[in-house]
Design a protein around this motif. Structure first.
Motif, PDB file in Angstrom:
ATOM      1  N   SER A 112       0.816  -1.222   0.000  1.00  0.00           N
ATOM      2  CA  SER A 112       0.000   0.000   0.000  1.00  0.00           C
ATOM      3  C   SER A 112       0.847   1.268   0.000  1.00  0.00           C
ATOM      4  O   SER A 112       0.331   2.358  -0.269  1.00  0.00           O
ATOM      5  CB  SER A 112      -0.928   0.005   1.222  1.00  0.00           C
ATOM      6  N   MET A 113       2.138   1.153   0.270  1.00  0.00           N
ATOM      7  CA  MET A 113       2.990   2.343   0.281  1.00  0.00           C
ATOM      8  C   MET A 113       3.097   2.981  -1.097  1.00  0.00           C
ATOM      9  O   MET A 113       3.547   4.123  -1.220  1.00  0.00           O
ATOM     10  CB  MET A 113       4.383   1.997   0.816  1.00  0.00           C
ATOM     11  N   SER A 114       2.701   2.266  -2.128  1.00  0.00           N
ATOM     12  CA  SER A 114       2.718   2.850  -3.467  1.00  0.00           C
ATOM     13  C   SER A 114       1.702   3.982  -3.600  1.00  0.00           C
ATOM     14  O   SER A 114       1.749   4.759  -4.555  1.00  0.00           O
ATOM     15  CB  SER A 114       2.422   1.771  -4.513  1.00  0.00           C
ATOM     16  N   ARG A 115       0.819   4.131  -2.618  1.00  0.00           N
ATOM     17  CA  ARG A 115      -0.175   5.201  -2.650  1.00  0.00           C
ATOM     18  C   ARG A 115       0.333   6.493  -2.019  1.00  0.00           C
ATOM     19  O   ARG A 115      -0.361   7.505  -2.027  1.00  0.00           O
ATOM     20  CB  ARG A 115      -1.439   4.743  -1.915  1.00  0.00           C
ATOM     21  N   LEU A 116       1.537   6.469  -1.491  1.00  0.00           N
ATOM     22  CA  LEU A 116       2.112   7.676  -0.883  1.00  0.00           C
ATOM     23  C   LEU A 116       2.652   8.588  -1.974  1.00  0.00           C
ATOM     24  O   LEU A 116       3.849   8.881  -2.048  1.00  0.00           O
ATOM     25  CB  LEU A 116       3.212   7.294   0.110  1.00  0.00           C
ATOM     26  N   THR A 117       1.771   9.064  -2.825  1.00  0.00           N
ATOM     27  CA  THR A 117       2.196   9.793  -4.024  1.00  0.00           C
ATOM     28  C   THR A 117       2.697  11.197  -3.723  1.00  0.00           C
ATOM     29  O   THR A 117       3.289  11.831  -4.596  1.00  0.00           O
ATOM     30  CB  THR A 117       1.025   9.875  -5.011  1.00  0.00           C
ATOM     31  N   ASN A 118       2.477  11.715  -2.522  1.00  0.00           N
ATOM     32  CA  ASN A 118       2.976  13.042  -2.161  1.00  0.00           C
ATOM     33  C   ASN A 118       4.332  12.991  -1.476  1.00  0.00           C
ATOM     34  O   ASN A 118       4.871  14.032  -1.074  1.00  0.00           O
ATOM     35  CB  ASN A 118       1.977  13.753  -1.240  1.00  0.00           C
TER      36      ASN A 118
END
Length: 756
Positions: free
Chosen positions: A451-457
């Motif tokens: 899910s860390m791939s969602r840390l787009t910022n």
């Protein structure tokens, strides 16, 4: 600039050069004619404010007040070059209310300065005053007295006669005390005296019934008078950087106090009246000696308006139960007061918290929480309720896992979890989509949740010093805003060259083509230096590569020099520099940082060398140093350090600070040893020795060097070391035996202990 009436005339003199008297007179005459016509009758009905700021005026007598002196109420002479003021000012300026002369070179005031009986504001900051005349006590209407940044050693003794004084600002002087008559200033609202040498306050301070702001930071105050607690209207107090060990037992201003600054003192216990702080908005107690649970259990129950609490750099291991009732708290700082985390594992510069109080998540207004360098091993399960939290620092603790609610911190932008013991992250860690900075270095992570791939910022990600085996390529490729990425010191099964990294690189401007043929643009050197170097090269029979000149002195240079010649000269110059450096016998190297004077003094106090190394076998280059002692007989200096079984030094903290000044981090206050690891218990009889100094062949009468060697080889002793409680308070004992592995020869009786 004073308080002239709204109907007054303000005259601002344009820059006319120093001592330009005629321009000044012409400008004043023109201004008055424009405002009042050709006559002067109207001047008596107006107040005049004359601004002569930054006009490079040297002599006060160069200003002609003959036409406007009677009407002048405000005179601004800030930032000129006045060295003195004349006598008789009350005759020239009889109605002067505001006199401003900051930033001049005044060393004294005329004795009759007190005759300016209408003066209400006197500002003489940033001058060279060493004393104020006693006649200032005659300024009955004086309301504001500002004499910051002078060299005053005392205030005039009858200052109490200025009964209308409301503001006194004497910062950055050399005051040691206030006169007792200061207690007569019933209307005094602000007293600022930071950066002085004040040691105590007069007992009459409690008569300052209107006092609202008291700033005595950076002084030498070690106690407060018992009468200090009688003050009823204090709103702001600042005693930071003093020597206070305790505060007054009572405080009648507790219900109205709003700001309390007590940083860098020696306070161990917070007084009971802290529980009555109803209006307080900010409290700072950073760098004190608060120990255990220094607050009363009722603290916080009434402080519903408190927004910022700074307790960094203390020894708190518990917070009171009512702490969570401060629902307006936005900033809570209980970590290290330093900018970077401590690298020495034996020291913690934060506090000693092992857990957070129950219902900690009720502090829902928190935006900044700093708990780095504590002893936290877990966080509350409902920690995620802190939905407004933006900055969270938990580095250098003992966290093994994060609570399941952690990803609910929906406002989090900066998260520091460095130097913990995390083995995994919550599976939905990627829900922290607002994260911009994430530090997970120095943990035990073996993999990362997808899910860390969602840390787009995310802009900064540090994963170094973990146990990752697989490069998280899928995650990294999704973080399009990354500006910094570090994953070194893991267990990746690929070569280091294949590990993606994003680091900042220095960018240099392109070399100026005009400097071609000149080594690094050395034409920029001062002219005198250029001439000296040219003469030196001419004497050696070489053409100067500096200026493009030949031996014949042609200013335009030798037109026959080719690019190859310039390159050869540049190489020759580099070789010459290298030879000059290698042949130098100076101990100072321009590439090495200079030692501080204090560090050099500390080295002088070290014990003299004891053990010659001639008898020991030394590997080639083992002790080589680039100084003048290279070829002399070297002696091994007995180390002042003691080492525990981890190999960590137990030298007193103040010496450690001095010896580590050149490193990019500091330790805690020099008066405190904040060691965490307790040395292992000594075996019975291990260091016994006979009272008469005779040696006995017992199993325990061994030298320190032998003990140190056996301690590393003995697995049973190592098991004892592992079982030590690392969370015990630090030991202040630094008198352990010397265990220096470099000592090969021990002088007989060197480590004998003649006591029981």
């Amino acid at each position: 600039m004073g308080n002239p009436d709204d109907a007054g005339l303000t005259v601002v003199l344009p820059s006319c050069g120093p001592n330009c008297v005629e321009t000044l007179r012409h400008h004043l005459d023109f201004s008055f004619r424009r405002e009042h016509g050709n006559g002067n009758n109207g001047l008596r009905e107006h107040n005049v404010c004359l601004c002569l700021q930054s006009q490079d005026i040297k002599l006060f007598c160069s200003i002609d007040f003959s036409k406007v002196g009677a009407q002048l109420t405000c005179l601004n002479l800030n930032y000129n070059r006045l060295c003195s003021l004349p006598s008789g000012l009350s005759v020239q300026l009889p109605n002067l209310c505001s006199f401003l002369a900051d930033g001049n070179d005044l060393s004294t005031l005329p004795e009759d300065f007190g005759d300016l009986t209408h003066l209400q504001e006197l500002c003489l900051c940033e001058n060279n005053l060493t004393v104020l005349p006693e006649t200032l006590c005659r300024l009955k209407d004086l309301k504001i007295l500002k004499v910051r940044a002078n060299s005053l050693r005392q205030l005039y003794s009858e200052i109490g006669q200025n009964t209308f004084l409301e503001v006194i600002s004497v910062d950055e002087n050399r005051l040691k005390r206030f006169p007792a008559t200061i207690g007569l200033l019933k209307k005094l609202r602000i007293l600022e005296a930071n950066d002085n040498k004040i040691e105590t306050l007069p007992s009459t301070v409690h008569f300052l019934e209107s006092l609202r702001t008291l700033d005595l930071s950076r002084n030498r105050i070690d106690r407060l008078p018992d009468t200090f607690g009688e003050l009823r209207n204090l709103r702001r107090i600042d005693f930071s950087n003093n020597k206070l060990t305790h505060l007054c037992g009572t405080c009648k201003s507790a219900s109205v106090l709003e700001y309390i600054f007590l940083d860098s003192n020696q306070i161990a216990v917070v007084p009971e009246w802290f529980c009555d702080l109803e209006s307080v908005k900010e409290i700072t107690l950073k760098g004190n000696e608060l120990f255990g649970c220094a607050f009363k259990e009722q603290f916080g129950s009434k402080s519903t308006h408190l927004e910022s609490l700074d307790l960094r750099g203390n020894y708190l291991d518990k917070l009171p139960s009512n702490f969570t009732k401060m629902t307006s708290l936005k900033v809570l700082l209980m970590g290290t007061p330093l900018e970077a985390l401590e690298r020495n594992p034996n020291f913690l510069n934060g506090n000693w918290l092992t857990s957070l109080p129950e219902h900690f998540a009720d502090l829902e207004s928190l935006t900044t929480l700093r708990l780095e360098e504590n002893q936290l091993s877990f966080l509350p399960e409902d920690f995620g309720r802190l939905s407004h939290l933006e900055e969270l620092l938990l580095g250098n603790n003992f966290l093994y896992e994060l609570p399941a609610s952690f990803p609910q911190l929906e406002s989090l932008t900066k998260c520091q979890l460095t130097k913990n013991r995390l083995e995994k992250l919550p599976s939905d860690f990627g829900a922290l989509t607002t994260l911009q900075e994430l530090h997970l270095d120095s943990n035990r992570l073996r993999d990362l949740p997808e899910s860390m791939s969602r840390l787009t910022n995310l802009e900064i990600l540090d994963l170094s010093e973990n146990k990752l085996r697989r490069v998280p390529s899928e995650i990294i490729s999704s973080l399009h805003k990354l500006k910094g990425l570090t994953m070194l010191s893991n267990k990746f099964e690929v070569p280091d060259s294949d590990i993606p990294q994003i680091v900042k690189r220095a960018h240099y401007e392109e070399r100026n083509p005009e400097y071609k043929g000149n080594w690094r643009g050395r034409n920029n050197r001062p002219e005198a230096t250029q001439e000296a170097l040219a003469q030196e090269l001419n004497n050696s029979g070489r053409n100067s590569p500096y200026f493009g000149q030949s031996d014949s002195g042609d200013e335009d240079g030798d037109a026959q020099h080719t690019a190859q010649d310039s390159s050869d000269e540049e190489e020759d110059w580099d070789k010459e520099i290298e030879q000059s450096i290698s042949s130098s016998t100076s101990t100072e190297n321009y590439m090495m940082p200079h030692k501080d004077e204090e560090e050099e003094d500390w080295e002088k106090d070290l014990p003299t060398p004891l053990l010659p190394l001639n008898s020991s076998k030394i590997e080639p280059g083992q002790f080589d140093l680039d100084d003048e002692l290279r070829d002399q007989n070297r002696l091994l200096q007995s180390s002042p350090l003691s080492f525990d079984f981890y190999g960590n030094p137990s030298k007193p903290i103040d010496q450690i600070i001095e010896s580590h000044k050149h490193l990019p981090y500091l330790l805690h206050a020099s008066r405190v040893n904040r060691r965490l690891y307790v040395p292992p218990q000594e075996e019975e009889g291990q260091f016994d020795s006979d009272d008469d100094g005779q040696e006995h062949d017992t199993p325990h009468s061994v030298h320190s060097a032998d003990v140190c060697t056996e301690s590393y080889d003995n697995s049973e002793l190592g098991a004892k070391v592992t079982s030590n409680n690392l969370l015990d308070p630090p030991s202040l004992d630094s008198n352990h035996s010397v265990c220096n592995s470099a000592i090969h020869e021990v002088i007989p009786g060197q480590f004998d202990d003649d006591n029981s």
